[in-house]
Design a protein around this motif. Sequence first.
Motif, mmCIF file in Angstrom:
data_model
loop_
_atom_site.group_PDB
_atom_site.id
_atom_site.type_symbol
_atom_site.label_atom_id
_atom_site.label_comp_id
_atom_site.label_asym_id
_atom_site.label_seq_id
_atom_site.Cartn_x
_atom_site.Cartn_y
_atom_site.Cartn_z
ATOM 1 N N THR A 74 13.975 4.377 11.320
ATOM 2 C CA THR A 74 13.173 5.217 10.344
ATOM 3 C C THR A 74 13.505 5.359 8.871
ATOM 4 O OG1 THR A 74 13.951 7.246 11.049
ATOM 5 C CG2 THR A 74 12.052 6.627 12.233
ATOM 6 N N TYR A 75 15.003 6.049 8.828
ATOM 7 C CA TYR A 75 15.635 6.319 7.631
ATOM 8 C C TYR A 75 16.086 5.047 6.908
ATOM 9 C CZ TYR A 75 15.453 11.314 8.277
ATOM 10 O OH TYR A 75 14.964 12.657 8.647
ATOM 11 N N VAL A 76 16.867 4.114 7.882
ATOM 12 C CA VAL A 76 17.490 3.104 7.217
ATOM 13 C C VAL A 76 16.327 1.807 6.933
ATOM 14 C CG1 VAL A 76 19.211 1.280 7.184
ATOM 15 C CG2 VAL A 76 19.572 3.912 8.252
ATOM 16 N N LEU A 77 15.844 1.550 7.902
ATOM 17 C CA LEU A 77 14.724 0.597 7.750
ATOM 18 C C LEU A 77 13.551 1.058 6.765
ATOM 19 C CD1 LEU A 77 13.743 -2.236 8.441
ATOM 20 C CD2 LEU A 77 12.520 -1.285 10.394
ATOM 21 N N GLY A 78 13.306 2.258 6.656
ATOM 22 C CA GLY A 78 12.236 2.469 5.768
ATOM 23 C C GLY A 78 12.591 2.459 4.450
ATOM 24 N N ALA A 79 13.908 3.110 4.147
ATOM 25 C CA ALA A 79 14.227 2.987 2.764
ATOM 26 C C ALA A 79 14.629 1.606 2.522
ATOM 27 C CB ALA A 79 15.653 3.627 2.818
ATOM 28 N N PHE A 80 15.045 0.771 3.336
ATOM 29 C CA PHE A 80 15.004 -0.969 2.951
ATOM 30 C C PHE A 80 13.776 -1.347 2.367
ATOM 31 C CE2 PHE A 80 14.928 -5.010 4.324
ATOM 32 C CZ PHE A 80 15.870 -5.860 3.303
ATOM 33 N N LEU A 81 12.834 -1.136 3.292
ATOM 34 C CA LEU A 81 11.459 -1.836 3.227
ATOM 35 C C LEU A 81 10.771 -1.191 1.696
ATOM 36 C CD1 LEU A 81 9.981 -1.592 6.614
ATOM 37 C CD2 LEU A 81 10.719 -3.665 5.348
ATOM 38 N N VAL A 82 11.291 0.052 1.269
ATOM 39 C CA VAL A 82 10.446 0.506 -0.021
ATOM 40 C C VAL A 82 11.333 -0.115 -0.977
ATOM 41 C CG1 VAL A 82 10.547 2.373 -1.323
ATOM 42 C CG2 VAL A 82 9.943 2.921 1.122
ATOM 43 N N LEU A 83 12.594 -0.649 -0.892
ATOM 44 C CA LEU A 83 13.178 -1.087 -1.861
ATOM 45 C C LEU A 83 13.324 -2.818 -2.047
ATOM 46 C CD1 LEU A 83 16.488 1.220 -2.014
ATOM 47 C CD2 LEU A 83 14.423 1.335 -3.345
ATOM 48 N N ALA A 84 12.808 -3.262 -1.042
ATOM 49 C CA ALA A 84 13.041 -4.811 -0.689
ATOM 50 C C ALA A 84 12.073 -5.482 -1.396
ATOM 51 C CB ALA A 84 13.150 -4.955 0.869
ATOM 52 N N PHE A 143 0.974 2.842 3.331
ATOM 53 C CA PHE A 143 0.944 1.292 3.271
ATOM 54 C C PHE A 143 0.249 0.449 4.491
ATOM 55 C CE2 PHE A 143 2.718 -2.978 3.770
ATOM 56 C CZ PHE A 143 2.914 -3.435 2.455
ATOM 57 N N GLN A 144 0.714 1.011 5.526
ATOM 58 C CA GLN A 144 0.086 0.451 6.782
ATOM 59 C C GLN A 144 -1.590 0.892 6.674
ATOM 60 O OE1 GLN A 144 1.839 -1.788 7.858
ATOM 61 N NE2 GLN A 144 2.537 -1.315 9.601
ATOM 62 N N PHE A 145 -1.910 2.005 6.451
ATOM 63 C CA PHE A 145 -3.360 2.388 6.604
ATOM 64 C C PHE A 145 -3.946 1.462 5.330
ATOM 65 C CE2 PHE A 145 -6.728 4.761 4.324
ATOM 66 C CZ PHE A 145 -7.700 4.875 5.398
ATOM 67 N N LEU A 146 -3.475 1.226 4.353
ATOM 68 C CA LEU A 146 -4.006 0.464 3.216
ATOM 69 C C LEU A 146 -4.467 -1.126 3.599
ATOM 70 C CD1 LEU A 146 -2.613 1.944 -0.077
ATOM 71 C CD2 LEU A 146 -4.731 2.217 0.731
ATOM 72 N N ARG A 147 -3.236 -1.404 4.276
ATOM 73 C CA ARG A 147 -3.315 -2.695 4.838
ATOM 74 C C ARG A 147 -4.392 -2.943 5.831
ATOM 75 N NH1 ARG A 147 1.565 -4.654 8.340
ATOM 76 N NH2 ARG A 147 0.624 -6.303 9.221
ATOM 77 N N TRP A 148 -4.235 -2.042 6.890
ATOM 78 C CA TRP A 148 -5.423 -1.864 7.869
ATOM 79 C C TRP A 148 -6.733 -1.869 7.050
ATOM 80 C CZ3 TRP A 148 -8.996 2.138 8.789
ATOM 81 C CH2 TRP A 148 -9.603 1.860 9.739
ATOM 82 N N ARG A 164 2.269 -0.754 -4.694
ATOM 83 C CA ARG A 164 1.846 -0.126 -5.905
ATOM 84 C C ARG A 164 1.022 0.873 -5.575
ATOM 85 N NH1 ARG A 164 3.998 -2.579 -10.850
ATOM 86 N NH2 ARG A 164 4.898 -4.658 -10.421
ATOM 87 N N ARG A 165 0.027 0.665 -4.831
ATOM 88 C CA ARG A 165 -1.030 1.231 -4.535
ATOM 89 C C ARG A 165 -0.632 2.663 -3.698
ATOM 90 N NH1 ARG A 165 -5.249 -2.410 -1.908
ATOM 91 N NH2 ARG A 165 -5.997 -0.432 -1.114
ATOM 92 N N THR A 166 0.286 2.425 -2.679
ATOM 93 C CA THR A 166 0.868 3.166 -1.904
ATOM 94 C C THR A 166 1.845 4.293 -2.797
ATOM 95 O OG1 THR A 166 1.103 1.655 -0.221
ATOM 96 C CG2 THR A 166 2.654 3.579 -0.054
ATOM 97 N N ALA A 167 2.502 3.591 -3.539
ATOM 98 C CA ALA A 167 3.546 4.545 -4.538
ATOM 99 C C ALA A 167 2.574 5.527 -5.155
ATOM 100 C CB ALA A 167 4.409 3.620 -5.136
ATOM 101 N N SER A 168 1.511 4.927 -5.568
ATOM 102 C CA SER A 168 0.609 6.102 -6.445
ATOM 103 C C SER A 168 0.225 7.214 -5.460
ATOM 104 C CB SER A 168 -0.593 5.335 -6.932
ATOM 105 O OG SER A 168 -1.406 5.950 -7.476
ATOM 106 N N MET A 169 -0.502 6.751 -4.293
ATOM 107 C CA MET A 169 -1.044 7.795 -3.247
ATOM 108 C C MET A 169 0.206 8.743 -2.819
ATOM 109 S SD MET A 169 -3.768 5.634 -1.421
ATOM 110 C CE MET A 169 -4.375 6.898 -0.275
ATOM 111 N N VAL A 170 1.384 8.357 -2.832
ATOM 112 C CA VAL A 170 2.433 9.025 -2.162
ATOM 113 C C VAL A 170 2.880 10.173 -3.323
ATOM 114 C CG1 VAL A 170 5.084 8.950 -1.327
ATOM 115 C CG2 VAL A 170 3.189 7.625 -0.307
ATOM 116 N N VAL A 171 2.804 9.711 -4.541
ATOM 117 C CA VAL A 171 3.323 10.478 -5.450
ATOM 118 C C VAL A 171 2.238 11.799 -5.578
ATOM 119 C CG1 VAL A 171 3.083 10.776 -8.329
ATOM 120 C CG2 VAL A 171 4.581 8.901 -7.122
ATOM 121 N N TYR A 172 0.732 11.551 -5.397
ATOM 122 C CA TYR A 172 0.094 12.642 -5.427
ATOM 123 C C TYR A 172 0.097 13.439 -4.206
ATOM 124 C CZ TYR A 172 -3.046 10.378 -8.875
ATOM 125 O OH TYR A 172 -3.551 10.134 -10.006
#
Length: 161
Positions: A64-74, A152-157, A87-95
Amino acid sequence: MIEASASNADKMRYRVYYRLMDICLIGYVVAIVLNILDQTVLINLEDTGRLGSFLIRVATGLLTYVLGAFLVLAWFMRDEYAELLWRRTASMVVYFVTITPFVLFTAAWLTFAALQAEQLPESWEWMLARPPIAGVVTFGFGLFIFAFVSVFQFLRWRDSR
């Protein structure tokens, strides 16, 4: 969309990014289920022994923490489509991060006003607690990564439909 000029290694890296995102979301679901079961006394992680409990916590932390942080930054693992999703995910998460505190505090105030009590009900005591800052940062970071991976997964789906 993967570029026509992308090498096989690039294509593989792009596919691995999506699989790692899947694994991270599964890790969060497992961690949440284990936490709920542990809190409701249906299971007790401590019953697995000190080593078992430790290994479960390390495995879910890594997923969760390590892999998730890696994926956000990779950024180097994302193709053009994944970058657009990011980019769409980042926008929604900021809201989400901006609105959530207002929703929680408004719900607490409305509950307090509706009950016309002198203090909040016990279920809302966490609103008044002053936890250590490390716990707040850890929880907030975990919630941010969970929100990011989930959106991210929801938008992909949704795009695949």
